[in-house]
Write an enzyme that holds these catalytic residues in place. Sequence first.
Site, PDB file in Angstrom:
ATOM      1  N   ARG A  69     -19.067  13.197  14.085  1.00 28.05           N
ATOM      2  CA  ARG A  69     -19.920  12.539  12.771  1.00 28.05           C
ATOM      3  C   ARG A  69     -20.759  11.669  13.177  1.00 28.05           C
ATOM      4  O   ARG A  69     -21.982  11.696  12.606  1.00 28.05           O
ATOM      5  CB  ARG A  69     -18.709  12.030  11.966  1.00 28.05           C
ATOM      6  CG  ARG A  69     -17.588  12.944  11.545  1.00 28.05           C
ATOM      7  CD  ARG A  69     -16.601  12.300  10.849  1.00 28.05           C
ATOM      8  NE  ARG A  69     -15.998  13.236  10.198  1.00 28.05           N
ATOM      9  CZ  ARG A  69     -14.849  13.181   9.394  1.00 28.05           C
ATOM     10  NH1 ARG A  69     -14.209  11.603   9.168  1.00 28.05           N
ATOM     11  NH2 ARG A  69     -14.219  14.027   8.884  1.00 28.05           N
ATOM     12  N   GLU A  91      -5.263   3.216   8.234  1.00 27.84           N
ATOM     13  CA  GLU A  91      -6.672   2.987   8.557  1.00 27.84           C
ATOM     14  C   GLU A  91      -6.651   1.416   8.511  1.00 27.84           C
ATOM     15  O   GLU A  91      -7.620   0.710   9.059  1.00 27.84           O
ATOM     16  CB  GLU A  91      -7.451   3.355   7.375  1.00 27.84           C
ATOM     17  CG  GLU A  91      -9.188   3.100   7.490  1.00 27.84           C
ATOM     18  CD  GLU A  91      -9.952   3.638   6.417  1.00 27.84           C
ATOM     19  OE1 GLU A  91      -9.344   4.320   5.707  1.00 27.84           O
ATOM     20  OE2 GLU A  91     -11.215   3.473   6.195  1.00 27.84           O
ATOM     21  N   HIS A 129     -20.348   8.922   7.581  1.00 24.36           N
ATOM     22  CA  HIS A 129     -19.996  10.429   7.460  1.00 24.36           C
ATOM     23  C   HIS A 129     -21.117  11.099   7.080  1.00 24.36           C
ATOM     24  O   HIS A 129     -21.970  10.820   6.221  1.00 24.36           O
ATOM     25  CB  HIS A 129     -18.956  10.544   6.526  1.00 24.36           C
ATOM     26  CG  HIS A 129     -18.183  11.926   6.563  1.00 24.36           C
ATOM     27  ND1 HIS A 129     -19.031  13.287   6.271  1.00 24.36           N
ATOM     28  CD2 HIS A 129     -16.872  12.394   6.619  1.00 24.36           C
ATOM     29  CE1 HIS A 129     -18.265  14.317   6.523  1.00 24.36           C
ATOM     30  NE2 HIS A 129     -17.102  13.810   6.651  1.00 24.36           N
ATOM     31  N   GLY A 167       0.917  -1.150  -0.011  1.00 23.36           N
ATOM     32  CA  GLY A 167       0.079  -0.208   0.185  1.00 23.36           C
ATOM     33  C   GLY A 167       0.804   1.216   0.188  1.00 23.36           C
ATOM     34  O   GLY A 167       1.993   1.184   0.567  1.00 23.36           O
ATOM     35  N   SER A 175     -16.710  17.442   2.189  1.00 19.20           N
ATOM     36  CA  SER A 175     -15.778  17.685   3.500  1.00 19.20           C
ATOM     37  C   SER A 175     -16.710  18.288   4.622  1.00 19.20           C
ATOM     38  O   SER A 175     -17.512  19.330   4.574  1.00 19.20           O
ATOM     39  CB  SER A 175     -14.623  18.930   2.920  1.00 19.20           C
ATOM     40  OG  SER A 175     -14.108  19.107   4.520  1.00 19.20           O
ATOM     41  N   GLY A 191      -0.513   4.497   0.096  1.00 22.96           N
ATOM     42  CA  GLY A 191      -1.146   5.789   0.594  1.00 22.96           C
ATOM     43  C   GLY A 191      -0.410   6.612   1.673  1.00 22.96           C
ATOM     44  O   GLY A 191       0.860   6.586   1.813  1.00 22.96           O
ATOM     45  N   LEU A 195      -5.767  11.649   8.321  1.00 23.13           N
ATOM     46  CA  LEU A 195      -4.300  11.900   7.625  1.00 23.13           C
ATOM     47  C   LEU A 195      -3.147  11.994   8.782  1.00 23.13           C
ATOM     48  O   LEU A 195      -2.264  11.355   8.692  1.00 23.13           O
ATOM     49  CB  LEU A 195      -4.525  13.303   6.980  1.00 23.13           C
ATOM     50  CG  LEU A 195      -5.639  13.555   5.971  1.00 23.13           C
ATOM     51  CD1 LEU A 195      -5.690  14.795   5.337  1.00 23.13           C
ATOM     52  CD2 LEU A 195      -5.298  12.375   4.980  1.00 23.13           C
ATOM     53  N   GLY A 238       1.540   4.181   4.138  1.00 19.84           N
ATOM     54  CA  GLY A 238       2.616   3.296   3.183  1.00 19.84           C
ATOM     55  C   GLY A 238       3.702   4.078   2.591  1.00 19.84           C
ATOM     56  O   GLY A 238       4.893   3.664   2.593  1.00 19.84           O
TER      57      GLY A 238
END
Lengths: 257, 650
Positions: free
Chosen positions: B342, B437, B278, B52, B296, B54, B453, B57
Amino acid sequence: MSHLSDIKLKIWRQAGPDQGGRFESYLIPSISDEASFLEMLDVLNEQLINEGREAVVFDHDCREGICGTCSLMIDGQAHGPQRGTATCQLHMRKFQSGAEIVIEPWRASAFPIIKDLMVDRAAFDRIVESGGFITAETGGAPDANLIPIPKPVADASMDAAACIGCGACVAACPNGAANLFTAAKVAHLSLLPQGQPERYKRVEAMVETMDEYFGSCTNHGECEAACPKEISIDVIALMHQDYRKAKFANRKTLSRS
Amino acid sequence: MSTTTIAGLPGSEKLQSKAPNVAVPEMWETFKSDMKLVNPNNKRKFKIIVVGTGLAGASAAATLAELGYQVDAFTFHDSPRRAHSIAAQGGINAAKNYKGDGDSIHRLFYDTIKGGDFRARESNVHRLAEVSVDIIDQMVAQGVPFAREYGGLLDNRSFGGAQVSRTFYARGQTGQQLLIGAYQQMARQIGLGNVRLWNRTELVDTVTVDGRCAGIVTRDLMTGDIVSHAAHAVVLCTGGYGNVFFLSTNAMACNVTAAWRAHRRGAYFANPCYTQIHPTCIPQADDTQSKLTLMSESLRNDGRVWVPKAVGDERAPADIPEDERDYYLERLYPSFGNLAPRDISSRAAKRAVDSGRGVGPLKNGVYLDFSAAIGRLGKDVVEERYGNLFEMYERIAGEDPYSTPMRIYPASHYTMGGLWVDYELMTSIPGLYAAGEANFSDHGANRLGASALMQGLSDGYFVLPYTIGNYLAPLLNKPVPGVDHPEFKAAEAAARQRYQGYLDVKGTRSPDFFHRELGKIIWDYCGMERTEQGLEKALSELPALYEEFQKDLRVTGDGASTNQTLEKAGRVDDFFQLGMLMCRDALERKESCGGHFRAEYQDDEGEAKRDDENFAHVAAWEWTGDPMQSIRNVEPLDFTTVHLATRSYK
């Protein structure tokens, strides 16, 4: 919500990198105008699988216009008719019932076809690997607010950094040049104070790697028109300016060492 | 102390977090002082596989390579820069306190623990808050063009679940800019020859030899070749499993396969029922919809959420007078208002729609209205803040949010559950790590905005590069099993058989058909609201549908060239098994916490009712060969630094 009917598709099918390709025709009897263009292809693929035929291969992922995975020449235009829009954000409400739509892969010799509509854009990664970075190894960074960056400078850098690396600029260019992509990467970093130490080394390495794979720019401007992020062709001028300076600056540095 | 074993809780002795035995705020410093080191010249003798590319990774691969390890990085995308981290819009949290509004490491730690409804490990979350400040420094040094004030200093905004402004952002493309930053750093290492990149290559199995992770088996997505890769350690940074719902904000290719294959090889899977819905996504428009798009959460800084007060009000939004609108978040949660966390905002939206007050052609949304903000700030300021999001909305929904309110509805977005890891991010298989994640560690039962993030980069840049040395140091100059080991050969054979198997079913339904049906069951019974009855219904329907999948799947094309239908079949297969485990986990957790809302456990006002007496623990599931028979092990959660409290945002 309404429906479009009888959408005729002409799609490029090619079994593999070294095989011949051809157009094949398909019919979508009915599709919601709320559907995205790629959802229309999903419907086609579902149809093909039901008929026992192989689905059309195409690249796609986020479907939010940000990852840059999707491509497609739609009626000869990279990412289709809507300006500033990647294929995945194009919706069927932009088409009409009975339309004939021609779908091809990116057309550029630097992007060889893998299968059907999927191409290999690895040359872009090679350009970045050659210099598209700021050397800042993990752990040694000073406080983030140590160097103030004027807002217009940060904004200009961000405008260039918005590039999603999709390759539409190359596909739209009659020369298959990657100047808009490369220049956007160069501008993103060379506008920032953090990018100054490697500014000239970076531009020289990236431009020369670009030249190994891609055609030359002759200022057609098709790239800017096709860019889903509407990146300005001005970045190419910045890149040329820096490249010219780099040729002197880097030679001087070499002669000193 | 987190290594204590509580008598009577099943399996708790198997799950040791291994956090240092000191006060929580001192753990990370203590760990770093005590950990074993690998000499710089010896690092090149170790090979590490990172799966991965992302945020987690790419940052791990880059940093490990800078340190001197040999790194092989794998992505199923054409380029590492495509990973789904790129789609994160709003921002990244850090306890910089640049605004002088009272932020601190302790406050970020506390907000994250509370936001997670007291179901995360204190030790890991404190470390996350500590390194958050280094992430911003690192990303700025790498050239991430964060938003700036006119004076040139970094700008911040606030996000759900926090009362300070600690979110750094780059327009509405923060994830993209951070990923490009991490990708560029990894690209540099690829150029230098320190990272070897394998693109369009998917993990199909992990291999364990003598109780240690020995490597992975991959499938080349262009040729179908099944290949083994041996290494000293393997890091999975393969994201979450939100696509189990079929419709989610995840990218189309996001899947659970890597984590699930590791789970089947012995890695415990923790808290699969903790999924985040979300609150601000564009509602589904029709039946062909393939995914949902997030708007967002940052929009809730300036947008006001409302529905008509009257059931069945058909008027256009502009025609509904102020006093006939229900700004329900401001009414129910006055101190957080539109920035309530959320899970709470999502449930409130669901209740508004379920009460018949939904808006839009399908009555499946609520309004997010910017008219007040445009009136107060002017259109230019709103455009400056959210321009690209407004454009995206207009392209998808065909309506202009400057003149008519957006319509939004909750959708599956993130999964807090994942592979169980200890303090060092090691799974229950020695030598196999999970970051970002893909692991379960930092968000408890609910993740706060702008924290994904932060966690991905924290794990990849500032945690793994330290902790992995602690495992590798004693292995110096010891031989590791090569790819000719029988375990690798057996895993390769099983993978070949598996993919040929999908082609050989020759049934009548596509993988997408089954994925849609699976997603519907999971969404209906294991989505925003869960009940014992519903979960039991799901657990009776899922095995039957899975059996149909195995008997009636149709994959056209072959296994020796690019075949996206075949790739999808493998992913859907794993989603089925995960789906069963999710429902079982949700059924066993007889409380409501964060994203896991069991309708039986709520107070008189409909708020989640936690049961700390019986459920202040992590549930880590052990594979037995049948997803309906997995074993539930328990890691108790001790709270020594924060006090367990009812989570209130009123």
